[in-house]
Scaffold this motif. Sequence first.
Motif, mmCIF file in Angstrom:
data_model
loop_
_atom_site.group_PDB
_atom_site.id
_atom_site.type_symbol
_atom_site.label_atom_id
_atom_site.label_comp_id
_atom_site.label_asym_id
_atom_site.label_seq_id
_atom_site.Cartn_x
_atom_site.Cartn_y
_atom_site.Cartn_z
ATOM 1 N N UNK A 77 7.762 34.729 60.696
ATOM 2 C CA UNK A 77 6.327 34.577 60.946
ATOM 3 C C UNK A 77 5.499 35.730 60.361
ATOM 4 N N UNK A 78 6.040 36.942 60.395
ATOM 5 C CA UNK A 78 5.239 38.106 60.014
ATOM 6 C C UNK A 78 5.422 38.551 58.569
ATOM 7 N N UNK A 79 6.598 38.328 58.013
ATOM 8 C CA UNK A 79 6.934 38.906 56.708
ATOM 9 C C UNK A 79 6.832 37.845 55.611
ATOM 10 N N UNK A 80 5.945 38.070 54.658
ATOM 11 C CA UNK A 80 5.812 37.168 53.510
ATOM 12 C C UNK A 80 6.592 37.723 52.321
ATOM 13 N N UNK A 81 6.867 36.856 51.358
ATOM 14 C CA UNK A 81 7.646 37.239 50.161
ATOM 15 C C UNK A 81 8.949 37.930 50.570
ATOM 16 N N UNK A 82 9.550 37.427 51.633
ATOM 17 C CA UNK A 82 10.738 38.080 52.191
ATOM 18 C C UNK A 82 11.975 37.807 51.333
ATOM 19 N N UNK A 101 13.541 42.971 52.198
ATOM 20 C CA UNK A 101 12.273 43.511 51.715
ATOM 21 C C UNK A 101 11.223 42.408 51.759
ATOM 22 N N UNK A 102 10.002 42.765 52.118
ATOM 23 C CA UNK A 102 8.924 41.784 52.137
ATOM 24 C C UNK A 102 7.596 42.473 52.337
ATOM 25 N N UNK A 103 6.605 41.676 52.725
ATOM 26 C CA UNK A 103 5.262 42.224 52.926
ATOM 27 C C UNK A 103 4.765 41.907 54.330
ATOM 28 N N UNK A 104 4.292 42.935 55.010
ATOM 29 C CA UNK A 104 3.632 42.778 56.300
ATOM 30 C C UNK A 104 2.147 42.943 56.037
ATOM 31 N N UNK A 105 1.422 41.833 56.005
ATOM 32 C CA UNK A 105 0.036 41.885 55.567
ATOM 33 C C UNK A 105 -0.011 42.264 54.104
ATOM 34 N N UNK A 106 -0.694 43.347 53.801
ATOM 35 C CA UNK A 106 -0.809 43.796 52.403
ATOM 36 C C UNK A 106 0.179 44.906 52.070
ATOM 37 N N UNK A 107 1.036 45.255 53.042
ATOM 38 C CA UNK A 107 1.917 46.413 52.878
ATOM 39 C C UNK A 107 3.361 45.977 52.650
ATOM 40 N N UNK A 148 14.082 55.516 49.045
ATOM 41 C CA UNK A 148 14.069 55.692 47.584
ATOM 42 C C UNK A 148 12.795 55.129 46.960
ATOM 43 N N UNK A 149 12.329 54.004 47.496
ATOM 44 C CA UNK A 149 11.153 53.359 46.909
ATOM 45 C C UNK A 149 9.877 53.585 47.733
ATOM 46 N N UNK A 150 9.946 54.521 48.684
ATOM 47 C CA UNK A 150 8.774 54.922 49.472
ATOM 48 C C UNK A 150 8.153 53.747 50.227
ATOM 49 N N UNK A 151 9.016 52.982 50.880
ATOM 50 C CA UNK A 151 8.563 51.847 51.674
ATOM 51 C C UNK A 151 8.771 52.142 53.160
ATOM 52 N N UNK A 152 7.800 51.859 54.016
ATOM 53 C CA UNK A 152 8.004 52.040 55.453
ATOM 54 C C UNK A 152 9.059 51.079 55.982
ATOM 55 N N UNK A 153 9.672 51.459 57.092
ATOM 56 C CA UNK A 153 10.739 50.655 57.689
ATOM 57 C C UNK A 153 10.286 50.144 59.057
ATOM 58 N N UNK A 154 10.537 48.857 59.306
ATOM 59 C CA UNK A 154 10.273 48.239 60.601
ATOM 60 C C UNK A 154 11.598 47.741 61.156
ATOM 61 N N UNK A 155 11.927 48.113 62.402
ATOM 62 C CA UNK A 155 13.168 47.621 62.999
ATOM 63 C C UNK A 155 12.867 46.866 64.287
ATOM 64 N N UNK A 286 2.528 46.864 65.090
ATOM 65 C CA UNK A 286 3.281 47.485 63.989
ATOM 66 C C UNK A 286 2.344 47.859 62.845
ATOM 67 N N UNK A 287 1.444 46.954 62.489
ATOM 68 C CA UNK A 287 0.504 47.201 61.396
ATOM 69 C C UNK A 287 -0.367 48.417 61.686
#
Length: 317
Positions: A77-82, A101-107, A148-155, A286-287
């Motif tokens: 529901x939350x993660x697009x382009x997953x 890997x995916x997008x939460x909103x624009x992030x 490595x790719x400077x992406x935030x992590x959500x668990x 989370x956002x």
Amino acid sequence: MTTYLDFEKPIAELESKIAELRHLPNSGDVDIAEEVMRLQDKVQKQLRATYAKLTPWQRVQVARHAERPHAQSYIDRLITDYQPLAGDRVFGEDAAIVGGVGRLGSRSVVVIGQQKGDDTDSRIKHNFGMPRPEGYRKAQRLMKLADRFHLPVVTLVDTPGAYPGLDAEARGQAEAVATSIDTCLSLGVPLVSVVIGEGGSGGALAIASADRVYMLENSIYSVITPEGCASILWRSNANAQEAAEAMKVTAADLKKLDIIDDVIPEPMGGAHRSPDETIDLVGKVITEALGELSGLDADTLRQRRQDKFLEMGKKGL
């Protein structure tokens, strides 16, 4: 079909009456629609009264509810382009940990969750949300990828605990959990964790040693299950309710103890009654948290995260 917990029997009876009325033809003698509305109002009042005074043991039951949304539901529901990622590059794949890997909103984010499964077959496939060492090594791989790719992590935490089987111990379960905690604490990117159901022992902490740790209102977080505690202290699972009271497993208790950062309220009647609304609430929290953490540099994030958990240890001395 809704599954009702023992303490929800009065609600079950009312909703059963509503279902029966909806199948009756309108005879004109009784306004069925009006009676249904009256009973629905009564259900809401009963739900409000029941959930306003849940005991710790009742919250344990709600946290384990079979219809409560699990990690994959949040991701869907939350993660697009997953793009899901699999395997630990050492032994194999562990379905108890899902992530990618995916997008939460624009992030862009890396998301990792413990998946229990929604029916008998999927629960067996996902080992009831109890990861083996390869699951934690997969989580480490994904966290390092994020770094490595400077992406935030959500668990998304939802496990009774790390799998205690002989095969898991033979492949280094304790080391995998410990290294996963160390990986969390070493990340130079924001890490936000939400306990969405059960947060069991090191199995939960392995992906929840985060900058921000949130709990859903009816989730639980503890060093051992109440049943496990009871079997050690009283030599009987019959004392699980007493153990739950003493262990301070609820979100409200853990917020008072400063173990978690905040409690996310659930819709009336629990997450299992309104899964989409619950997931959207979690997504919003989370956002907001990621937005607040995004301006901090890697060294500051690491130091603050490590200090946070060291401070918890000092308070216990």
